[in-house]
Design an enzyme around this catalytic site. Structure first.
Site, short mmCIF file in Angstrom:
data_model
loop_
_atom_site.label_atom_id
_atom_site.label_comp_id
_atom_site.label_asym_id
_atom_site.label_seq_id
_atom_site.Cartn_x
_atom_site.Cartn_y
_atom_site.Cartn_z
N GLY A 53 -16.01 101.51 1.42
CA GLY A 53 -16.28 100.09 1.33
C GLY A 53 -15.81 99.45 2.63
N ALA A 54 -16.67 98.60 3.21
CA ALA A 54 -16.43 98.11 4.58
C ALA A 54 -15.03 97.51 4.79
CB ALA A 54 -17.53 97.13 4.97
N ARG A 95 -16.60 106.59 10.75
CA ARG A 95 -17.88 106.19 10.12
C ARG A 95 -18.55 105.16 11.03
NH1 ARG A 95 -18.05 105.05 3.86
NH2 ARG A 95 -20.21 105.70 4.21
N GLN A 200 -21.49 105.56 -6.35
CA GLN A 200 -20.45 104.52 -6.33
C GLN A 200 -20.66 103.52 -7.47
OE1 GLN A 200 -22.19 105.49 -3.67
NE2 GLN A 200 -21.01 105.43 -1.78
N ASP A 241 -22.37 96.07 4.94
CA ASP A 241 -21.57 96.85 5.91
C ASP A 241 -21.67 96.28 7.31
OD1 ASP A 241 -22.15 98.84 3.59
OD2 ASP A 241 -20.41 99.58 4.69
N LYS A 252 -25.51 99.73 1.32
CA LYS A 252 -25.77 101.04 0.70
C LYS A 252 -27.25 101.29 0.48
CE LYS A 252 -23.44 103.57 0.03
NZ LYS A 252 -23.28 104.62 1.07
O1 MRU Z 1 -20.59 104.45 1.70
P1 MRU Z 1 -19.74 103.35 1.12
O2 MRU Z 1 -19.35 103.60 -0.29
O3 MRU Z 1 -18.57 103.01 2.01
O4 MRU Z 1 -20.71 102.09 1.13
C1 MRU Z 1 -20.19 100.85 0.70
C2 MRU Z 1 -21.17 99.74 0.64
O5 MRU Z 1 -22.32 99.87 0.98
C3 MRU Z 1 -20.62 98.42 0.19
O6 MRU Z 1 -21.60 97.65 -0.45
C4 MRU Z 1 -20.09 97.61 1.40
O7 MRU Z 1 -19.29 98.40 2.23
C5 MRU Z 1 -19.32 96.41 0.97
S1 MRU Z 1 -17.77 96.80 0.19
C6 MRU Z 1 -17.06 95.29 -0.17
#
Ligand code: MRU
Length: 350
Positions: A53-54, A95, A200, A241, A252
């Site tokens: 999550g970002a 990442r 997720q 993100d 995502k």
């Molecule tokens: O690959 P992830 O699980 O890190 O992807 C997360 C997302 O796409 C979330 O929607 C985004 O990071 C926002 S989290 C508040």
């Protein structure tokens, strides 16, 4: 259903000698906490989605930098600075898509550069990382307030992935309105898309909202259109993100498809994100790097192969939703509507 405001465990914690994280890979079957003592532990936890999550990635990388500083035995200030800069570069390679990672590391690097002695740098880096953490909690609460103003009791809302409390310091972004609705006794119904390939939505969002006592129903991603049509979904809300200057949004994989559906069904499509998720150096989403992850995420489930050996696999972890499909971007500074290129600047900087 009863809302439990303190039901969610804290997903990232600074403990002076180590960082404690909630292992998101093990949820929902195990609520396990891991202690990270080294820079390599921190890097690995981000790459393997133990923390994800970002905003959470940004916070963890900031704590990782502070940990590298605290662990360092180098006494000479210039050598110390190059050592910590190397640590920052290493973490930046974990990442590529979530800009919060680079935003947090840039803040840490600025703090490092401004410090005069090793001791001062160590103190300042820990302080800055804790500040990034606490600011995120306040930011997410504010996003929740703005987001909740868009919904009314009885609304049914769809989401994908997990943009929740465990992906941030607290509350989340896209899930913040649901946590706040629970606190204020406003009843909202959530449909959570399971979010293939890493799930997720089912493993994290369904778990998180159930822990909090929010009314959540799980669907597979390919049930979204039918569910919107037959269950009276009023709106879709997702996290982000990276958001480019024209509002194009990386989130995502699957998010873009939901935005297309929202347009078809004429329901609003909201993105919820802190200002740290905007990358205004990029004119459009075409410039956002999209992470491609290992093929086992698609060919295997729970360690068991479900696809033929040697099949070709394409596994992009994110997609780009064009700004034109987005109704509004909910930030801690307010809700941004079109024209995004003009209004992002206005809302974020005025
Ligand atoms: O690959 P992830 O699980 O890190 O992807 C997360 C997302 O796409 C979330 O929607 C985004 O990071 C926002 S989290 C508040």
């Amino acid at each position: 259903m009863q809302y439990h405001s303190q039901a969610l465990p804290c997903s990232i914690q600074w403990n002076d000698t180590h960082i404690t994280i909630l292992n998101q890979q093990e949820l929902p079957l195990k609520t396990e906490f891991l202690e990270l003592y080294t820079l390599e532990d921190v890097y690995d936890s981000i790459v393997t989605l133990k923390v994800r999550g970002a905003p959470a990635i940004g916070i963890t990388a900031a704590f990782g930098t502070a940990l590298a500083a605290v662990n360092s035995t180098t006494e000479d200030a210039e050598s110390f600075k190059s050592e910590i800069k190397e640590a920052i570069t290493y973490l930046a390679g974990s990442r590529p898509t979530a800009v919060n990672l680079f935003w947090a590391l840039n803040r840490m690097e600025a703090e490092l550069t401004a410090s005069v002695s090793v001791n001062e740098a160590k103190t300042n880096l820990v302080h800055e990382a804790l500040k990034i953490y606490s600011e995120d909690e306040a930011t997410c609460r504010q996003i929740g307030e703005y987001g909740l103003s868009l919904f009314k009791t009885g609304d049914t809302i769809m989401t994908i992935c997990n943009a929740g409390g465990i992906a941030t310091a607290r509350y989340g972004t896209a899930l913040a309105p649901f946590h706040l609705a629970g606190e204020k006794d406003i009843s909202l119904k959530v449909f959570a898309c399971e979010t293939r390939p890493v799930l997720q939505g089912s493993r994290l969002t369904a778990w998180e909202l159930m822990q909090a006592g929010v009314d959540v129903t799980l669907i597979t991603d390919n049930m979204a259109a039918h569910t919107i049509k037959t269950k009276g979904v009023n709106a879709i809300i997702v996290g982000a993100d990276r958001i480019a200057a024209n509002g194009d949004t990386a989130n995502k994989i699957g998010t873009f498809g939901l935005a297309v559906l929202a347009r078809h069904f004429n329901i609003p499509f909201y993105v919820a994100a802190p200002s740290s998720t905007f990358d205004l150096t990029l004119d459009s989403g075409l410039e956002i790097p999209i992470e491609e992850r290992k093929e086992e995420e698609i060919t295997h489930i729970g360690g068991t192969r479900i696809a033929p050996e040697h099949v070709g696999v394409f596994n992009p972890a994110f997609d780009i939703t064009p700004g034109e499909l987005i109704t509004g971007i909910i930030t801690e500074k307010g809700i941004i509507y079109k024209d995004f290129t003009e209004n992002i600047q206005k809302v974020l900087f005025s």
